[in-house]
Design a protein around this motif. Structure first.
Motif, PDB file in Angstrom:
ATOM      1  N   LYS A   1       6.584  -0.617  -5.064  1.00 59.90           N
ATOM      2  CA  LYS A   1       7.738  -1.214  -4.379  1.00 59.90           C
ATOM      3  C   LYS A   1       8.007  -1.167  -3.073  1.00 59.90           C
ATOM      4  CE  LYS A   1      12.735   0.021  -5.902  1.00 59.90           C
ATOM      5  NZ  LYS A   1      13.093  -0.046  -4.406  1.00 59.90           N
ATOM      6  N   TRP A   2       7.580   0.361  -2.356  1.00 55.59           N
ATOM      7  CA  TRP A   2       8.336   0.660  -0.654  1.00 55.59           C
ATOM      8  C   TRP A   2       7.372  -0.721  -0.237  1.00 55.59           C
ATOM      9  CZ3 TRP A   2       5.207   1.986   3.989  1.00 55.59           C
ATOM     10  CH2 TRP A   2       5.997   2.194   4.378  1.00 55.59           C
ATOM     11  N   VAL A   3       5.505  -0.159  -0.728  1.00 53.99           N
ATOM     12  CA  VAL A   3       4.957  -1.723   0.477  1.00 53.99           C
ATOM     13  C   VAL A   3       5.378  -3.060   0.959  1.00 53.99           C
ATOM     14  CG1 VAL A   3       2.459  -2.204   1.079  1.00 53.99           C
ATOM     15  CG2 VAL A   3       3.315   0.209   0.700  1.00 53.99           C
ATOM     16  N   GLY A   4       5.519  -3.240  -1.296  1.00 56.00           N
ATOM     17  CA  GLY A   4       5.908  -4.684  -1.194  1.00 56.00           C
ATOM     18  C   GLY A   4       7.524  -5.454  -0.849  1.00 56.00           C
ATOM     19  N   GLU A   5       8.222  -4.829  -1.178  1.00 56.26           N
ATOM     20  CA  GLU A   5       9.071  -4.423   0.061  1.00 56.26           C
ATOM     21  C   GLU A   5       9.108  -4.791   0.967  1.00 56.26           C
ATOM     22  OE1 GLU A   5      12.176  -1.567  -1.516  1.00 56.26           O
ATOM     23  OE2 GLU A   5      12.712  -2.696  -3.883  1.00 56.26           O
ATOM     24  N   ARG A   6       8.622  -4.252   1.931  1.00 52.30           N
ATOM     25  CA  ARG A   6       8.460  -4.657   3.598  1.00 52.30           C
ATOM     26  C   ARG A   6       7.123  -5.927   3.135  1.00 52.30           C
ATOM     27  NH1 ARG A   6       8.649  -0.726   6.635  1.00 52.30           N
ATOM     28  NH2 ARG A   6       6.772  -0.851   8.175  1.00 52.30           N
ATOM     29  N   LYS A   7       6.782  -6.482   2.362  1.00 49.54           N
ATOM     30  CA  LYS A   7       5.825  -7.669   2.161  1.00 49.54           C
ATOM     31  C   LYS A   7       4.679  -7.240   2.773  1.00 49.54           C
ATOM     32  CE  LYS A   7       9.235 -10.025  -0.174  1.00 49.54           C
ATOM     33  NZ  LYS A   7       9.360 -10.432  -0.783  1.00 49.54           N
ATOM     34  N   GLN A   8       3.905  -6.106   3.139  1.00 52.00           N
ATOM     35  CA  GLN A   8       3.040  -6.394   2.995  1.00 52.00           C
ATOM     36  C   GLN A   8       1.875  -6.184   1.912  1.00 52.00           C
ATOM     37  OE1 GLN A   8       4.722  -2.674   5.700  1.00 52.00           O
ATOM     38  NE2 GLN A   8       3.424  -3.600   7.979  1.00 52.00           N
ATOM     39  N   ILE A   9       2.149  -6.168   1.318  1.00 53.22           N
ATOM     40  CA  ILE A   9       1.090  -6.457   0.281  1.00 53.22           C
ATOM     41  C   ILE A   9      -0.062  -7.721   0.291  1.00 53.22           C
ATOM     42  CG2 ILE A   9       0.039  -6.682  -1.990  1.00 53.22           C
ATOM     43  CD1 ILE A   9       2.428  -4.313  -2.734  1.00 53.22           C
ATOM     44  N   PHE A  10      -0.870  -7.436   1.533  1.00 55.48           N
ATOM     45  CA  PHE A  10      -1.968  -9.317   0.972  1.00 55.48           C
ATOM     46  C   PHE A  10      -2.317  -9.092   0.348  1.00 55.48           C
ATOM     47  CE2 PHE A  10      -0.998  -8.487   6.162  1.00 55.48           C
ATOM     48  CZ  PHE A  10      -0.226  -8.140   5.761  1.00 55.48           C
ATOM     49  N   ASN A  11      -3.256  -8.011   0.005  1.00 58.01           N
ATOM     50  CA  ASN A  11      -4.068  -8.603  -1.802  1.00 58.01           C
ATOM     51  C   ASN A  11      -4.130  -7.524  -2.282  1.00 58.01           C
ATOM     52  OD1 ASN A  11      -6.457 -10.068  -2.493  1.00 58.01           O
ATOM     53  ND2 ASN A  11      -7.488  -8.276  -2.250  1.00 58.01           N
ATOM     54  N   ILE A  12      -4.566  -7.453  -3.159  1.00 49.86           N
ATOM     55  CA  ILE A  12      -4.750  -6.627  -4.922  1.00 49.86           C
ATOM     56  C   ILE A  12      -5.801  -5.801  -5.624  1.00 49.86           C
ATOM     57  CG2 ILE A  12      -3.182  -5.596  -7.357  1.00 49.86           C
ATOM     58  CD1 ILE A  12      -1.885  -4.461  -5.483  1.00 49.86           C
ATOM     59  N   HIS A  13      -6.438  -5.115  -4.942  1.00 53.69           N
ATOM     60  CA  HIS A  13      -7.297  -4.887  -6.268  1.00 53.69           C
ATOM     61  C   HIS A  13      -7.321  -3.694  -6.946  1.00 53.69           C
ATOM     62  CE1 HIS A  13     -10.841  -4.771  -2.959  1.00 53.69           C
ATOM     63  NE2 HIS A  13     -10.391  -6.138  -3.215  1.00 53.69           N
ATOM     64  N   LEU A  14      -7.559  -4.045  -8.343  1.00 54.62           N
ATOM     65  CA  LEU A  14      -6.893  -3.719  -9.630  1.00 54.62           C
ATOM     66  C   LEU A  14      -8.310  -3.027 -10.623  1.00 54.62           C
ATOM     67  CD1 LEU A  14      -3.911  -3.703 -11.187  1.00 54.62           C
ATOM     68  CD2 LEU A  14      -4.895  -5.029 -12.590  1.00 54.62           C
ATOM     69  N   ARG A  15      -7.967  -1.614 -10.364  1.00 54.94           N
ATOM     70  CA  ARG A  15      -8.954  -0.578 -10.636  1.00 54.94           C
ATOM     71  C   ARG A  15      -8.206   0.424 -11.531  1.00 54.94           C
ATOM     72  NH1 ARG A  15     -11.708   2.821  -6.333  1.00 54.94           N
ATOM     73  NH2 ARG A  15     -11.641   0.884  -5.933  1.00 54.94           N
TER      74      ARG A  15
END
Length: 387
Positions: A300-314
């Motif tokens: 939530k914190w990083v996403g609301e700042r629009k700083q998630i550019f890629n996700i590794h789902l592990r």
């Protein structure tokens, strides 16, 4: 006559039900008389709409050869991190090769969304650009010039995300754990107490404090972020894997020992649309005591700042200082909750399988990825339909 009696009974029952008279009053007039509402306007029912689902399954393995592209297309994976173009020694990436990779992907309807910069997780002793994180000038300046050129090639090719690492120690693991309940698959494992017993030596970097680590990171980013902004490219930093206690083998990792505070500090170094994360949720969870609960506020914190550019789902079992990397469906994190939170912050990039468990079956790698692709696609489809 019987039909009228049955209809009146149905209406009476509806009014007495939990819906209440107000829920049906607007439509009863037309039901009982066959007429339109008194104002002459046709009534409409407002149907809640699902929040847009912008993310998509992606892949970072196999490159842009025909065999891998056909494998991905067969499994409905149409977004790719293509590795990297050919290297021109002392210069950077080959633009013609990059354009050829993009063209090869497009033949299969696959979007070439990302590359990997030569700042990998292999460790300072193995990467081709070690001086950036060693803080050694003038060698690091020449390496940075090459990365500036690589950013320009990505931009000219339309590749908008470049994944990279800012680490000295390699990915830290202490062994493997076999799971007989999953067909004797083996899970990559980290146990800090076991690591201390193994007593591995320091790297060529020696001792590096957290302040020195950030000095080297900012020296690098000060010089590459302006180029990334010029070419509309996003630099996505991977979480150091795993977060580890202060001073382990002489190194304090930038996201240790409190992984969330480390993420916040790194995120706030720059106010730039090109500065963000390849947010590996497995590596992040490895620094948490209760991954299922603690991972969602981080997204939530990083996403609301629009700083998630890629996700590794592990997924993992365990957490801080003691974990195993497992399948998507048998770890401590709930991936449905994670996909839902990513949708809530309007994440619009790739969601990639990462670190699939191992088995001696030669086909296990492709099998494991196919399973993970389907798992992620199903979650995106189902949660995408939620209102």
């Amino acid at each position: 006559m019987t039909q009228n009696i049955n209809r009146r009974k149905a209406i009476s029952s509806l009014i007495k039900s939990s819906l209440g008279a107000s829920a049906v009053a607007g439509s009863l007039g037309s039901v009982m008389t066959g007429c339109e509402p008194a104002d002459g306007k046709e009534e409409t029912t407002s149907t809640p709409k699902a929040k847009p689902m912008r993310m998509h399954v992606g892949c970072q393995h196999g490159g842009t050869g025909k065999e891998n592209l056909e494998y991905l297309a067969r499994h409905g994976v149409f977004h790719l991190d293509g590795g990297s173009p050919k290297l021109i020694e002392g210069v950077g990436w080959d633009l013609d090769d990059s354009l050829a990779k993009k063209e090869a992907c497009e033949k299969y309807g696959i979007s070439l969304d990302a590359y990997h910069l030569p700042l990998s997780s292999a460790g300072i002793d193995k990467i081709s650009t070690p001086n950036i994180m060693l803080g050694k000038s003038p060698e690091r300046d020449r390496e940075i010039e090459m990365i500036q050129q690589m950013i320009s090639v990505a931009g000219k090719t339309g590749v908008r995300t470049l994944n990279y690492n800012t680490i000295i120690l390699e990915i830290l693991r202490t062994g493997r754990t076999v799971d007989p309940t999953r067909g004797n698959a083996s899970y990559s494992t980290w146990n800090y107490e076991e690591a201390l017993k193994q007593d591995k030596p320091k790297t060529v970097a020696g001792d590096v404090s957290i302040d020195a680590m950030y000095e080297r990171i900012t020296y690098f980013l000060d010089r590459v972020l302006p180029v990334a902004e010029e070419y509309n490219v996003r630099l996505a930093n991977h979480i150091a894997d795993p977060p580890a206690p202060v001073g382990f083998r002489g190194i304090t990792r930038w996201n240790s020992p409190d992984v969330f505070e480390g993420i916040k500090k790194f995120a706030q170094l720059y106010d730039s649309p090109s500065h963000g994360f390849n947010l590996c949720l497995g590596s992040t969870a490895e620094g948490l005591k209760d991954p299922r609960k603690e991972i969602l506020p981080i997204i939530k914190w990083v996403g609301e700042r629009k700083q998630i550019f890629n996700i590794h789902l592990r997924n993992i079992k365990g957490g801080w200082n003691n974990f195993q990397e497992v399948y998507p469906d048998n770890g401590d994190m709930n991936f449905a909750e994670i996909i839902r939170e990513l949708r809530n912050v309007d994440y619009d990039g790739m969601v990639m399988p990462d670190h699939i468990p191992h088995h001696d079956d030669p086909a296990s790698g492709l099998q494991g990825h196919a399973f993970a692709f389907g798992y992620i696609k199903a979650l995106i489809d189902v949660i995408g339909s939620e209102v």
